[in-house]
Structures are given as C-alpha cells and as structure tokens.
Write a protein that holds these residues in place. Structure first.
Motif, PDB file in Angstrom:
ATOM      1  N   TYR A 196       0.839  -1.200   0.000  1.00 41.46           N
ATOM      2  CA  TYR A 196       0.000   0.000   0.000  1.00 41.46           C
ATOM      3  C   TYR A 196       0.872   1.248   0.000  1.00 41.46           C
ATOM      4  CZ  TYR A 196      -4.132  -2.835   0.884  1.00 41.46           C
ATOM      5  OH  TYR A 196      -5.154  -3.751   0.768  1.00 41.46           O
ATOM      6  N   ALA A 197       1.963   1.199   0.757  1.00 40.14           N
ATOM      7  CA  ALA A 197       2.889   2.331   0.747  1.00 40.14           C
ATOM      8  C   ALA A 197       3.484   2.534  -0.639  1.00 40.14           C
ATOM      9  CB  ALA A 197       4.003   2.094   1.776  1.00 40.14           C
ATOM     10  N   LYS A 198       3.774   1.422  -1.316  1.00 40.05           N
ATOM     11  CA  LYS A 198       4.328   1.520  -2.661  1.00 40.05           C
ATOM     12  C   LYS A 198       3.316   2.108  -3.632  1.00 40.05           C
ATOM     13  CE  LYS A 198       6.458  -1.214  -6.352  1.00 40.05           C
ATOM     14  NZ  LYS A 198       6.918  -2.561  -6.776  1.00 40.05           N
ATOM     15  N   VAL A 199       2.055   1.692  -3.486  1.00 37.16           N
ATOM     16  CA  VAL A 199       0.999   2.203  -4.368  1.00 37.16           C
ATOM     17  C   VAL A 199       0.832   3.707  -4.195  1.00 37.16           C
ATOM     18  CG1 VAL A 199      -1.498   2.208  -4.731  1.00 37.16           C
ATOM     19  CG2 VAL A 199      -0.259   0.043  -4.609  1.00 37.16           C
ATOM     20  N   PHE A 200       0.740   4.168  -2.939  1.00 35.42           N
ATOM     21  CA  PHE A 200       0.516   5.594  -2.689  1.00 35.42           C
ATOM     22  C   PHE A 200       1.752   6.436  -2.992  1.00 35.42           C
ATOM     23  CE2 PHE A 200      -2.814   3.738   0.071  1.00 35.42           C
ATOM     24  CZ  PHE A 200      -3.911   4.363  -0.514  1.00 35.42           C
ATOM     25  N   ALA A 201       2.907   5.783  -3.054  1.00 33.39           N
ATOM     26  CA  ALA A 201       4.129   6.514  -3.393  1.00 33.39           C
ATOM     27  C   ALA A 201       4.379   6.559  -4.891  1.00 33.39           C
ATOM     28  CB  ALA A 201       5.336   5.881  -2.688  1.00 33.39           C
ATOM     29  N   ALA A 202       3.674   5.724  -5.652  1.00 27.61           N
ATOM     30  CA  ALA A 202       3.875   5.661  -7.104  1.00 27.61           C
ATOM     31  C   ALA A 202       3.118   6.807  -7.772  1.00 27.61           C
ATOM     32  CB  ALA A 202       3.425   4.309  -7.652  1.00 27.61           C
ATOM     33  N   ASP A 246       2.829   7.575 -10.937  1.00 26.50           N
ATOM     34  CA  ASP A 246       2.089   7.206 -12.133  1.00 26.50           C
ATOM     35  C   ASP A 246       0.733   6.593 -11.790  1.00 26.50           C
ATOM     36  OD1 ASP A 246       3.351   5.046 -10.967  1.00 26.50           O
ATOM     37  OD2 ASP A 246       3.611   3.966 -12.873  1.00 26.50           O
ATOM     38  N   LEU A 247       0.684   5.800 -10.715  1.00 27.86           N
ATOM     39  CA  LEU A 247      -0.588   5.220 -10.283  1.00 27.86           C
ATOM     40  C   LEU A 247      -1.518   6.295  -9.734  1.00 27.86           C
ATOM     41  CD1 LEU A 247       0.640   1.936  -8.559  1.00 27.86           C
ATOM     42  CD2 LEU A 247      -0.400   2.184 -10.816  1.00 27.86           C
ATOM     43  N   ARG A 248      -0.978   7.241  -8.992  1.00 32.15           N
ATOM     44  CA  ARG A 248      -1.816   8.323  -8.472  1.00 32.15           C
ATOM     45  C   ARG A 248      -2.412   9.139  -9.603  1.00 32.15           C
ATOM     46  NH1 ARG A 248       2.420   9.482  -4.954  1.00 32.15           N
ATOM     47  NH2 ARG A 248       2.758  11.455  -6.050  1.00 32.15           N
ATOM     48  N   ARG A 249      -1.587   9.458 -10.591  1.00 37.47           N
ATOM     49  CA  ARG A 249      -2.100  10.238 -11.724  1.00 37.47           C
ATOM     50  C   ARG A 249      -3.170   9.458 -12.479  1.00 37.47           C
ATOM     51  NH1 ARG A 249       3.473  11.743 -12.220  1.00 37.47           N
ATOM     52  NH2 ARG A 249       3.782  10.071 -13.756  1.00 37.47           N
ATOM     53  N   ALA A 250      -2.935   8.152 -12.659  1.00 37.63           N
ATOM     54  CA  ALA A 250      -3.923   7.330 -13.357  1.00 37.63           C
ATOM     55  C   ALA A 250      -5.229   7.257 -12.570  1.00 37.63           C
ATOM     56  CB  ALA A 250      -3.362   5.931 -13.600  1.00 37.63           C
ATOM     57  N   ARG A 261      -0.494   9.396 -22.658  1.00 37.90           N
ATOM     58  CA  ARG A 261      -0.538  10.636 -21.873  1.00 37.90           C
ATOM     59  C   ARG A 261      -1.705  10.659 -20.891  1.00 37.90           C
ATOM     60  NH1 ARG A 261      -1.115  14.564 -26.770  1.00 37.90           N
ATOM     61  NH2 ARG A 261      -2.500  12.812 -27.303  1.00 37.90           N
ATOM     62  N   ILE A 262      -2.779   9.930 -21.153  1.00 37.52           N
ATOM     63  CA  ILE A 262      -3.997  10.010 -20.334  1.00 37.52           C
ATOM     64  C   ILE A 262      -4.466   8.617 -19.930  1.00 37.52           C
ATOM     65  CG2 ILE A 262      -4.780  12.212 -21.255  1.00 37.52           C
ATOM     66  CD1 ILE A 262      -6.670  10.560 -23.081  1.00 37.52           C
ATOM     67  N   VAL A 263      -3.551   7.749 -19.557  1.00 38.49           N
ATOM     68  CA  VAL A 263      -3.910   6.388 -19.168  1.00 38.49           C
ATOM     69  C   VAL A 263      -4.721   6.429 -17.869  1.00 38.49           C
ATOM     70  CG1 VAL A 263      -2.996   4.172 -18.416  1.00 38.49           C
ATOM     71  CG2 VAL A 263      -1.910   5.384 -20.291  1.00 38.49           C
ATOM     72  N   THR A 264      -5.874   5.757 -17.861  1.00 41.02           N
ATOM     73  CA  THR A 264      -6.670   5.631 -16.648  1.00 41.02           C
ATOM     74  C   THR A 264      -6.173   4.438 -15.833  1.00 41.02           C
ATOM     75  OG1 THR A 264      -8.307   4.307 -17.835  1.00 41.02           O
ATOM     76  CG2 THR A 264      -8.696   6.683 -17.714  1.00 41.02           C
ATOM     77  N   LEU A 265      -6.663   4.339 -14.607  1.00 42.89           N
ATOM     78  CA  LEU A 265      -6.128   3.317 -13.709  1.00 42.89           C
ATOM     79  C   LEU A 265      -6.415   1.888 -14.182  1.00 42.89           C
ATOM     80  CD1 LEU A 265      -4.499   2.828 -11.225  1.00 42.89           C
ATOM     81  CD2 LEU A 265      -6.554   3.035  -9.836  1.00 42.89           C
ATOM     82  N   TYR A 321      -3.850  -2.987 -16.375  1.00 45.40           N
ATOM     83  CA  TYR A 321      -3.713  -3.947 -17.478  1.00 45.40           C
ATOM     84  C   TYR A 321      -2.308  -3.919 -18.056  1.00 45.40           C
ATOM     85  CZ  TYR A 321      -4.145  -5.801 -22.207  1.00 45.40           C
ATOM     86  OH  TYR A 321      -3.940  -6.497 -23.373  1.00 45.40           O
ATOM     87  N   ASN A 322      -1.756  -2.743 -18.239  1.00 43.24           N
ATOM     88  CA  ASN A 322      -0.393  -2.648 -18.767  1.00 43.24           C
ATOM     89  C   ASN A 322       0.622  -3.264 -17.812  1.00 43.24           C
ATOM     90  OD1 ASN A 322      -1.325  -1.298 -21.043  1.00 43.24           O
ATOM     91  ND2 ASN A 322      -1.025   0.727 -20.136  1.00 43.24           N
ATOM     92  N   SER A 323       0.343  -3.184 -16.509  1.00 44.18           N
ATOM     93  CA  SER A 323       1.279  -3.721 -15.522  1.00 44.18           C
ATOM     94  C   SER A 323       1.247  -5.242 -15.477  1.00 44.18           C
ATOM     95  CB  SER A 323       0.968  -3.154 -14.129  1.00 44.18           C
ATOM     96  OG  SER A 323       1.104  -1.750 -14.113  1.00 44.18           O
ATOM     97  N   ILE A 324       0.043  -5.839 -15.541  1.00 43.05           N
ATOM     98  CA  ILE A 324      -0.055  -7.295 -15.411  1.00 43.05           C
ATOM     99  C   ILE A 324       0.405  -8.016 -16.671  1.00 43.05           C
ATOM    100  CG2 ILE A 324      -1.952  -7.102 -13.762  1.00 43.05           C
ATOM    101  CD1 ILE A 324      -3.866  -7.888 -15.977  1.00 43.05           C
TER     102      ILE A 324
END
Length: 266
Positions: free
Chosen positions: A52-58, A60-64, A215-219, A224-227
């Motif tokens: 969870y700390a990694k997610v909130f620190a990322a 790119d994930l926050r922007r998505a 430029r506008i990738v949603t979460l 999907y791109n990560s898995i």
C-alpha cells in the motif's frame, strides 16, 4: 427429514455456495495485498503494508487514479440531466416510438463493448478530440446510460400525477413545479443512478483502452499494462482501493437513499 426442511436446507446451501463464490475473489485479493512477500500468495506470506505504501508513493498510479476519477465525474455530470429527463419523458408522456426507444436502451447490452468502443474511437478520431479525457467520460456515459434511465424510470413510475396538478393549480409554472415537486419525488432514482454511473465509469476498461493514449492512461488501463509483464502484490493493493471506493459509494447510497429503494429501482 420433511419435504419443507429438505427444500429449505437445499435453498440455504445454494445461497451459501453463491456467497462463497462471489466473495472468494475479493477475499483472496484482500489477503494477497497484505503479504510481506514479493509474489501474490494466499494465504499471505506474513503481514505487511509495504505494498500500500508503494501504491501511494507511485506517482504514475496516483495520476492514473485521478484521471479515472475525472472520467467518472464527467460521465456522471452528463448522465444526471440526460438520464433524468429521458426517464421522466418515457414514464410521464406518450413518447412517439416509445417502445422502440425502450428496445434501443438494450443495445449497450446486446452490442459487444469492443464494437461500441471501436465505433466511439472512430467518431472521436474524426472529430480530432482523442488524447483528451472528456471523450472517455462521454463514452462511459453512452454505454452505461440505460442504468441511469432505468433508475429514474423506476422512481417516476410511482410518482403521483396529482402532485404536479396541485402545484399547477396553486399557480406554479412548469419549471417551478419540476424543480420543487417532480425532481424531489424522483431524487432516489437520480441518486442511485448517479452513484451507479460513477462506479461503472470509474472501473471502465475496454472502451477506455481504445480511447486513451500514453498521456492520459486511466487506472484500469494502467493495471492492465502492468499485469502484462508480472503480477505483483501492489496490483492487489490497487484492487483493494477500487473495492474500497465501491464500498464507500454503496455506504453513501444507503445513507442517502437506502439500499432497499435502490434494489427496487433495478
């Protein structure tokens, strides 16, 4: 064992089995998000909040995630006036080709999403607006709008027409009667439909995949791109965040409208 007890036992068994099947994926994801290991395992390999700390620190994930929120807000803001007016019109007035419109509302469920997505991609591409977030919100509204209309229609069906007649007899103009009589009466359907549209747009994947770029990738697209490379516990943590958002929306719905009214509207 009597026939009634046997029937009750069988029915309860099917209900329990359905609950287990529906809740098992959520429980697995929830447990995997707290693992202290580096791979998704269930039961989890220890307990840790590092993912969870990694997610909130990322960043790119926050922007998505915030992009997904923007898409959901755009979708909901469009669906509220359009779905409310359409639901009221189909319920209160003799709309020409009304039966055909009711059948037309089933098209999002009969046409595969990939077909709808390609069509919307071509339309927005010809208009030259791809690369912005608002077309994604409009697309999410287009494919999910029947839910909003049905929710409003269910509330409008129980609306007493004498209320509007009474308002008119008291001298209220049509707009005032709509704002202070009709709209409050169908507000449970408007609220339930709006929250449902928000959740559906927040989780929309397939159509978003066709309409967004780097430029506008949603979460959902980001996940999907990560898995495609490797599935790590941080993806489970993101999934839990999505589940928490849906649970929060259900809590708000229960407080504002009541789940019983929401379920009746479906």
């Amino acid at each position: 064992m009597s026939a009634s007890r046997s029937k009750s036992f069988t029915l309860n068994g099917f209900v329990i089995l359905a609950l287990v099947i529906l809740s098992a994926p959520t429980l697995v994801v929830l447990g995997a998000s707290f693992t202290s290991g580096n791979l998704i395992t269930f039961p989890p390999d220890g307990f840790s909040l590092k993912w969870y700390a990694k997610v909130f620190a990322a960043s790119d994930l926050r922007r998505a995630f915030f992009r997904s929120l923007q898409v959901a807000v755009i979708c909901t803001l469009i669906a509220i006036p359009v779905g409310t007016l359409a639901g009221l019109a189909l319920t209160k007035y003799r709309v020409r080709f009304g039966q055909g419109l009711q059948i037309y509302l089933l098209l999002p469920f009969t046409i595969p999403l990939i077909g709808s997505g390609i069509g919307l991609m071509l339309v927005f591409g010809e208009a030259g607006v791809l690369g912005s977030l608002w077309p994604v919100g409009v697309a999410a509204c287009v494919i999910n709008l029947p839910f909003m209309i049905w929710a409003v229609t269910a509330s409008a069906a129980s609306l007493d027409p004498d209320l509007e007649l009474a308002a008119a007899s008291c001298g209220a103009p049509p707009l005032q009667a709509f704002l202070f009589v009709t709209l409050p009466a169908v507000m449970p359907g408007v609220i339930s439909g709006s929250l449902l549209m928000f959740i559906l747009a927040l989780n929309e994947f397939l159509v978003s995949l066709l309409l967004v770029d780097a430029r506008i990738v949603t979460l959902p697209v980001q996940i999907y791109n990560s898995i495609r490379s490797i599935i790590t516990p941080d993806l489970a943590a993101i999934s839990v965040v999505f589940i928490a958002c849906a649970a929060a929306a259900i809590f708000v719905l229960d407080r504002l409208v009541g789940l019983d009214i929401f379920l009746k509207s479906k």
